[in-house]
Motif scaffolding. Structure first.
Motif, mmCIF file in Angstrom:
data_model
loop_
_atom_site.group_PDB
_atom_site.id
_atom_site.type_symbol
_atom_site.label_atom_id
_atom_site.label_comp_id
_atom_site.label_asym_id
_atom_site.label_seq_id
_atom_site.Cartn_x
_atom_site.Cartn_y
_atom_site.Cartn_z
ATOM 1 N N ASP A 1 57.284 -23.212 -34.863
ATOM 2 C CA ASP A 1 56.921 -24.371 -35.681
ATOM 3 C C ASP A 1 56.259 -25.456 -34.851
ATOM 4 O OD1 ASP A 1 57.963 -23.216 -37.969
ATOM 5 O OD2 ASP A 1 59.948 -24.134 -37.716
ATOM 6 N N MET A 2 56.637 -25.573 -33.569
ATOM 7 C CA MET A 2 56.096 -26.617 -32.703
ATOM 8 C C MET A 2 54.700 -26.269 -32.181
ATOM 9 S SD MET A 2 59.639 -27.401 -30.632
ATOM 10 C CE MET A 2 58.895 -28.444 -29.384
ATOM 11 N N GLY A 3 54.333 -24.993 -32.211
ATOM 12 C CA GLY A 3 53.022 -24.600 -31.713
ATOM 13 C C GLY A 3 52.886 -24.885 -30.242
ATOM 14 N N THR A 4 51.815 -25.603 -29.853
ATOM 15 C CA THR A 4 51.584 -25.884 -28.432
ATOM 16 C C THR A 4 52.234 -27.181 -27.973
ATOM 17 O OG1 THR A 4 49.508 -27.004 -28.961
ATOM 18 C CG2 THR A 4 49.392 -24.636 -28.433
ATOM 19 N N SER A 5 52.900 -27.889 -28.882
ATOM 20 C CA SER A 5 53.542 -29.157 -28.513
ATOM 21 C C SER A 5 54.874 -28.906 -27.806
ATOM 22 C CB SER A 5 53.774 -30.004 -29.763
ATOM 23 O OG SER A 5 54.443 -31.206 -29.424
ATOM 24 N N THR B 1 60.006 -34.080 -33.673
ATOM 25 C CA THR B 1 60.973 -35.064 -34.157
ATOM 26 C C THR B 1 61.281 -34.815 -35.618
ATOM 27 O OG1 THR B 1 59.232 -36.646 -34.755
ATOM 28 C CG2 THR B 1 60.161 -36.797 -32.521
ATOM 29 N N TYR B 2 62.446 -35.301 -36.016
ATOM 30 C CA TYR B 2 62.841 -35.183 -37.430
ATOM 31 C C TYR B 2 63.648 -36.412 -37.799
ATOM 32 C CZ TYR B 2 65.105 -33.663 -41.713
ATOM 33 O OH TYR B 2 65.553 -33.585 -43.011
ATOM 34 N N TYR C 1 66.491 -36.824 -34.808
ATOM 35 C CA TYR C 1 66.681 -36.198 -33.513
ATOM 36 C C TYR C 1 65.340 -35.758 -32.964
ATOM 37 C CZ TYR C 1 66.498 -31.905 -36.355
ATOM 38 O OH TYR C 1 66.123 -30.913 -37.231
ATOM 39 N N MET C 2 65.345 -35.413 -31.685
ATOM 40 C CA MET C 2 64.136 -34.922 -31.011
ATOM 41 C C MET C 2 64.437 -33.571 -30.388
ATOM 42 S SD MET C 2 61.938 -36.604 -27.858
ATOM 43 C CE MET C 2 61.206 -37.851 -28.925
ATOM 44 N N VAL C 3 63.481 -32.663 -30.467
ATOM 45 C CA VAL C 3 63.570 -31.356 -29.832
ATOM 46 C C VAL C 3 62.555 -31.324 -28.702
ATOM 47 C CG1 VAL C 3 63.365 -28.866 -30.121
ATOM 48 C CG2 VAL C 3 64.248 -30.277 -32.010
ATOM 49 N N GLY D 1 68.510 -32.128 -27.903
ATOM 50 C CA GLY D 1 69.420 -33.260 -27.871
ATOM 51 C C GLY D 1 69.161 -34.197 -29.016
ATOM 52 N N THR D 2 70.127 -34.990 -29.370
ATOM 53 C CA THR D 2 69.974 -35.945 -30.441
ATOM 54 C C THR D 2 69.538 -37.277 -29.895
ATOM 55 O OG1 THR D 2 72.292 -36.527 -30.303
ATOM 56 C CG2 THR D 2 71.708 -34.833 -31.892
ATOM 57 N N ALA D 3 68.608 -37.899 -30.573
ATOM 58 C CA ALA D 3 68.168 -39.232 -30.198
ATOM 59 C C ALA D 3 68.940 -40.252 -31.026
ATOM 60 C CB ALA D 3 66.665 -39.378 -30.464
ATOM 61 N N PRO D 4 69.022 -41.512 -30.572
ATOM 62 C CA PRO D 4 69.734 -42.521 -31.356
ATOM 63 C C PRO D 4 69.147 -42.638 -32.757
ATOM 64 C CG PRO D 4 69.234 -43.340 -29.151
ATOM 65 C CD PRO D 4 68.510 -42.045 -29.317
ATOM 66 N N GLN D 5 70.010 -42.873 -33.738
ATOM 67 C CA GLN D 5 69.527 -43.042 -35.093
ATOM 68 C C GLN D 5 68.691 -44.302 -35.187
ATOM 69 O OE1 GLN D 5 72.624 -42.910 -37.975
ATOM 70 N NE2 GLN D 5 73.390 -40.910 -37.311
ATOM 71 N N LEU D 6 67.620 -44.217 -35.979
ATOM 72 C CA LEU D 6 66.721 -45.371 -36.132
ATOM 73 C C LEU D 6 67.196 -46.273 -37.240
ATOM 74 C CD1 LEU D 6 63.336 -43.466 -35.802
ATOM 75 C CD2 LEU D 6 64.649 -44.646 -34.032
#
Length: 318
Positions: free
Chosen positions: A283-287, A291-292, A299-301, A313-318
């Protein structure tokens, strides 16, 4: 069992000029602070049966694997005490005696140092050394603590010499800033339970010449057996197991079968996790990142394909 605080420890012997053999002989007259954890079954170093053999004076092959660590600890004891004094501003001093509890004469204490407190009272100082990686044992879930086996030692000492605090100073590297300082205060409920269990160990096992059962974890028991029995004799006849002993074999086989089931399930889970990871990367392709976000947070992958590793890992909630 009620413990009175109106007593003074007895002096069993002055230790300054004792040879090692003489010192060991006095130690075998009772239970010392470094023995307490083995009595409680929480020592990472030896079993209760090892302690029993020691107190009975039964010859056990020397454990040469950690003799260097023990010698380093002995050699650095004075240095650790000096660091403690410099860090805390408290004066420390030695009393070269083996103390004895006046009510429980089998309780002995051979202290590293005593500490003079600002109010004129005294505390105990135990000097420890460890390696850099093992320093984590002095924290539990991010909270400062004293390893349970050292705590038992300190509480034994407080009971014998009738003092209310023990300091621990542990050096884990080669400079004065890489040192851990902790203290514990007297806990009479713990102390009474400790005395009761030590009393049972001394009278029902050591004096009764009745080896205690193995209650520790398997690795420690196997190490104890190696020390006490030496190498196996391939020419020895088979041992005929009794029905109670056979129960252990049956339980081992049950656990072995249960482990096989869990191993298969773990392998299946790992396979499915690897499949999900591959689909995420697709799903990420070449990146390298994705983020979701939704109403519950985000979170960020992160995936670095070139190194064939991924971090999720999970990023802080916005």
């Amino acid at each position: 069992m009620t413990q009175t605080l109106e007593y003074q420890p007895l002096v069993l012997v002055e230790t300054e000029n004792l040879s090692r053999d003489e010192w060991l002989a006095y130690r075998r007259r009772g239970i010392g602070g470094s023995d307490a954890a083995a009595v409680l079954g929480i020592s990472p170093f030896r079993t209760g049966r090892d302690l029993y053999f020691d107190k009975r004076g039964i010859a056990v092959p020397d454990d040469e694997e950690n003799w260097v660590a023990k010698e380093v600890g002995n050699l650095l004891e004075d240095l650790v005490a000096r660091i403690f004094s410099k860090k805390t501003g408290l004066q420390v001093f030695k009393r070269p005696y083996m103390f004895q509890h006046p009510h429980y004469p089998w309780m002995l204490a051979d202290l590293d140092y005593l500490v003079e407190l600002p109010d004129g009272t005294f505390a105990i100082l135990e000097c420890k050394t460890t390696n850099y990686n093992a320093r984590d044992k002095w924290w539990s879930d991010g909270v400062e603590t004293v390893p349970v086996y050292y705590e038992a030692q300190g509480r034994h000492y407080m009971a014998v010499v009738n003092l209310s605090r023990v300091y621990f100073c542990c050096l884990y590297s080669n400079n004065e800033d890489e040192v851990i300082i902790r203290h514990i205060d007297r806990d009479m409920a713990y102390e009474q339970e400790l005395i009761a269990l030590e009393d049972i160990f001394w009278h029902d096992h050591v004096l009764a010449e009745n080896p205690p059962d193995y209650t520790e974890d398997g690795e420690l028991i196997l190490e104890s057996l190696r020390r006490n029995l030496g190498p196996a004799n391939t020419a020895a006849p088979p041992v005929v197991l009794t029905p109670p002993q056979s129960v252990r074999v049956t339980r081992f086989l049950e656990l072995q079968a249960e482990k096989s089931v869990w191993d298969a399930e773990v392998k299946a889970l790992e396979k499915e996790m690897q499949r999900m990871k591959a689909l995420i990367v697709a799903d990420m392709g070449t990146s390298c990142t994705a983020t979701y976000e939704d109403a519950n947070g985000g979170y960020m992958v992160v995936h670095i394909l070139e190194k064939e590793t991924a971090y999720y890992g999970t990023a802080p909630q916005l």
